[in-house]
Design a protein around this motif. Sequence first.
Motif, PDB file in Angstrom:
ATOM      1  N   GLN A 156     -14.925 -22.921  26.630  1.00 43.47           N
ATOM      2  CA  GLN A 156     -15.515 -23.577  25.456  1.00 43.47           C
ATOM      3  C   GLN A 156     -15.544 -22.635  24.249  1.00 43.47           C
ATOM      4  O   GLN A 156     -15.391 -23.059  23.110  1.00 43.47           O
ATOM      5  CB  GLN A 156     -16.939 -24.033  25.811  1.00 43.47           C
ATOM      6  CG  GLN A 156     -17.671 -24.769  24.712  1.00 43.47           C
ATOM      7  CD  GLN A 156     -19.099 -25.090  25.104  1.00 43.47           C
ATOM      8  OE1 GLN A 156     -19.375 -25.389  26.262  1.00 43.47           O
ATOM      9  NE2 GLN A 156     -20.009 -25.036  24.160  1.00 43.47           N
TER      10      GLN A 156
ATOM     11  N   PHE B 162     -23.799 -33.565  20.407  1.00 43.94           N
ATOM     12  CA  PHE B 162     -23.782 -34.772  21.228  1.00 43.94           C
ATOM     13  C   PHE B 162     -22.587 -34.742  22.161  1.00 43.94           C
ATOM     14  O   PHE B 162     -21.637 -34.005  21.941  1.00 43.94           O
ATOM     15  CB  PHE B 162     -23.749 -36.018  20.340  1.00 43.94           C
ATOM     16  CG  PHE B 162     -24.942 -36.114  19.444  1.00 43.94           C
ATOM     17  CD1 PHE B 162     -26.171 -36.518  19.946  1.00 43.94           C
ATOM     18  CD2 PHE B 162     -24.858 -35.743  18.114  1.00 43.94           C
ATOM     19  CE1 PHE B 162     -27.291 -36.564  19.134  1.00 43.94           C
ATOM     20  CE2 PHE B 162     -25.969 -35.791  17.287  1.00 43.94           C
ATOM     21  CZ  PHE B 162     -27.190 -36.206  17.794  1.00 43.94           C
ATOM     22  N   GLY B 163     -22.663 -35.553  23.180  1.00 41.69           N
ATOM     23  CA  GLY B 163     -21.601 -35.569  24.169  1.00 41.69           C
ATOM     24  C   GLY B 163     -21.890 -34.532  25.227  1.00 41.69           C
ATOM     25  O   GLY B 163     -22.186 -33.383  24.914  1.00 41.69           O
ATOM     26  N   ARG B 164     -21.823 -34.926  26.476  1.00 40.02           N
ATOM     27  CA  ARG B 164     -22.151 -34.005  27.553  1.00 40.02           C
ATOM     28  C   ARG B 164     -21.040 -32.975  27.725  1.00 40.02           C
ATOM     29  O   ARG B 164     -19.889 -33.332  27.977  1.00 40.02           O
ATOM     30  CB  ARG B 164     -22.338 -34.763  28.861  1.00 40.02           C
ATOM     31  CG  ARG B 164     -23.507 -35.739  28.864  1.00 40.02           C
ATOM     32  CD  ARG B 164     -23.657 -36.322  30.262  1.00 40.02           C
ATOM     33  NE  ARG B 164     -23.756 -35.249  31.233  1.00 40.02           N
ATOM     34  CZ  ARG B 164     -24.899 -34.669  31.567  1.00 40.02           C
ATOM     35  NH1 ARG B 164     -26.014 -35.083  31.027  1.00 40.02           N
ATOM     36  NH2 ARG B 164     -24.927 -33.705  32.447  1.00 40.02           N
ATOM     37  N   ALA B 165     -21.404 -31.718  27.636  1.00 39.01           N
ATOM     38  CA  ALA B 165     -20.417 -30.660  27.821  1.00 39.01           C
ATOM     39  C   ALA B 165     -19.902 -30.661  29.261  1.00 39.01           C
ATOM     40  O   ALA B 165     -18.733 -30.386  29.518  1.00 39.01           O
ATOM     41  CB  ALA B 165     -21.030 -29.302  27.474  1.00 39.01           C
ATOM     42  N   ASP B 166     -20.779 -31.020  30.192  1.00 45.73           N
ATOM     43  CA  ASP B 166     -20.395 -31.045  31.605  1.00 45.73           C
ATOM     44  C   ASP B 166     -19.298 -32.064  31.878  1.00 45.73           C
ATOM     45  O   ASP B 166     -18.623 -31.980  32.893  1.00 45.73           O
ATOM     46  CB  ASP B 166     -21.614 -31.429  32.466  1.00 45.73           C
ATOM     47  CG  ASP B 166     -22.444 -30.205  32.776  1.00 45.73           C
ATOM     48  OD1 ASP B 166     -21.942 -29.098  32.535  1.00 45.73           O
ATOM     49  OD2 ASP B 166     -23.577 -30.371  33.254  1.00 45.73           O
ATOM     50  N   ALA B 167     -19.187 -33.051  31.002  1.00 47.10           N
ATOM     51  CA  ALA B 167     -18.264 -34.146  31.268  1.00 47.10           C
ATOM     52  C   ALA B 167     -16.978 -34.013  30.455  1.00 47.10           C
ATOM     53  O   ALA B 167     -16.209 -34.959  30.377  1.00 47.10           O
ATOM     54  CB  ALA B 167     -18.947 -35.479  30.959  1.00 47.10           C
ATOM     55  N   GLU B 168     -16.752 -32.849  29.855  1.00 50.25           N
ATOM     56  CA  GLU B 168     -15.516 -32.668  29.092  1.00 50.25           C
ATOM     57  C   GLU B 168     -14.390 -32.272  30.030  1.00 50.25           C
ATOM     58  O   GLU B 168     -14.361 -31.155  30.549  1.00 50.25           O
ATOM     59  CB  GLU B 168     -15.704 -31.590  28.013  1.00 50.25           C
ATOM     60  CG  GLU B 168     -16.372 -32.113  26.766  1.00 50.25           C
ATOM     61  CD  GLU B 168     -16.274 -31.123  25.611  1.00 50.25           C
ATOM     62  OE1 GLU B 168     -15.140 -30.674  25.326  1.00 50.25           O
ATOM     63  OE2 GLU B 168     -17.303 -30.802  25.020  1.00 50.25           O
TER      64      GLU B 168
ATOM     65  N   LEU C  11     -12.410 -28.897  29.425  1.00 49.98           N
ATOM     66  CA  LEU C  11     -13.111 -27.654  29.770  1.00 49.98           C
ATOM     67  C   LEU C  11     -13.124 -27.449  31.276  1.00 49.98           C
ATOM     68  O   LEU C  11     -12.837 -26.368  31.782  1.00 49.98           O
ATOM     69  CB  LEU C  11     -14.546 -27.685  29.248  1.00 49.98           C
ATOM     70  CG  LEU C  11     -14.754 -27.760  27.740  1.00 49.98           C
ATOM     71  CD1 LEU C  11     -16.231 -27.664  27.405  1.00 49.98           C
ATOM     72  CD2 LEU C  11     -13.985 -26.656  27.039  1.00 49.98           C
TER      73      LEU C  11
END
Lengths: 251, 336
Positions: A105, A115-121, A124
């Motif tokens: 990241q 906004f937006g879940r970093a875990d769900a990118e 990444l």
Amino acid sequence: MTARLEIRSLHKRFGALAVTDGISLDIAPGELHAIIGPNGAGKTTLVAQLSGQLAPDSGQVLYDGRDITHMDMAGRVHLGMARSFQITTILHGFTVLQNVALAVQARKGSSFRFFGRADAEPALNAAAIGYLRQVGLAERAGDVARNLSHGEHRQMEFAIALATAPRLLLLDEPFAGTGRQEAEQLLALMRQIKGKQTTLLVEHDMNAVFALADRISVLVYGRIIATGTPGEIRANAEVRAAYLGEEDAAC
Amino acid sequence: MSDSPAPTTAPPASPAAPLRRPRLFSRGAAALAIFGLMALVPLVAHLSDDPFLTVAFTRILVFAIAALSLDLILGYGALVSFGHAAYVGFGAYAVAILSRHGITDIFVHLAAGIGVAVIFAVLTGAIALRTRGVYFIMITLAFGQMAYFFFTSLSAYGGDDGISLRGRSTVLGTDLLAHNSVLFYVTLGALVGLYLLAAAVVNSRFGRVLAGTREDALRMQAIGFRPFRYQLAAFVIAGAMASISGVLLANQAEFVSPAYMSWHRSGELIVMVILGGIGTLLGGVVGAVVVLLLEEWLSVFTTHWRMGLGLVLILVVLFSPKGIAGLFERLLGRGK
């Protein structure tokens, strides 16, 4: 060709003690350069200055010909300099995957996204999994980092360093505290990247150094007393006297 | 941080599927339950013919917002701000001062309160964040006290004694908020909205970096982040959120005084977050409810009600470091 890293008469004192006493060194692109030296020789202090954690008293550090002596750590990382720590520095409360994904990241897009879940990118996570596979840690991806063994932590540090997509890897005693089996694993990993990745390996473990390094520099009391191929270093009388001593028999 | 042995034998995370913590889902359920129960308060007040209940719970919700905002920096950034009540005060004084000059619209009050909070947070945060640990606590305390004494010396607006409002804020020219139950639902709506906002932020890229700086700032620099800018941004967001609670507090009490900004208040907010559960967001909300209800209940028996509160705090910290929220998570069989 310009050296990837050029160190010019670097000095650092802590009070009366000259921990780095006029070190000059070139690291060529693609080279695996090892620095060895007894405890207290100033190895970690040198890495700290190269990575931007500590400012030298005088001297210069050049990266691809560019003076980075006064650049901070994050700036150097963005230029492609990655560092692993002697004492494991990981985010213990994060999962293994999150630890590595965070390093991805750092160089992929802005982190001022609220906004937006970093875990769900997916981008990444996919990249992070790739690095974890490379170090053989993919099956632990979902575990919280604090629950991993010491050897696994070392592997993870390695994956994090690789995830910053470095052009120069500074490894501060990656073999410290590893068991025999873990050391074997790490050694195999180092062989994998050797030749592809410019690396400065600061290490205590003689076996690893002599097995891996293209060139070795010997650091004693803040000074480099010799630089050469493993064969040259082994044959160097001064090095034998100053450092290798009885350990020489084991090599 | 609970040191319970964590899932070494947990289901092998399939590397392809990014981790989705089921915990979050049930946290959402807990939030729904808490906010749902809250929504029933005016109804209960009506049925039991106890209008005071609605007013008292509006105050609880106001402090829940303030505690929630503090948890954002305390729980996720490990920034122990001991001057957080100052931001509540900015919101409250925005209402008092503007209303005094005939500007009564709540949106103007909100804009002014948030504006002052953001400026104050940027200036003081930029200085305070150069320090760590105890020094950070002391500097934020000092700035908080500076704000407190500034408003104490504003004799035109009541000075030490504070100032009564002529009425509540208006909403686009209407006096909608004059009804206690409307103010209650507006406050509840603000709490839910800000909770969702905070939840989005902590799970975002930004939130992950912030949590990383909490875990190990050196590591964050070594992978290319400069912690300062992320910490400052979080500090500003938390300050702005707290100022919203201040606007609502002024409306609830119809009175504003520097006492809202004193360090006792800042300390109380920290107690709420710790009691409820650091770094859980919902914990701040639960902590505010518990602390203020305890205050209400214990002060019936004794003026030394804080002793009782202290006892509860000690017990919670000893037996559930993650506060009441952590206790519930353990009881419901998670986090094992």
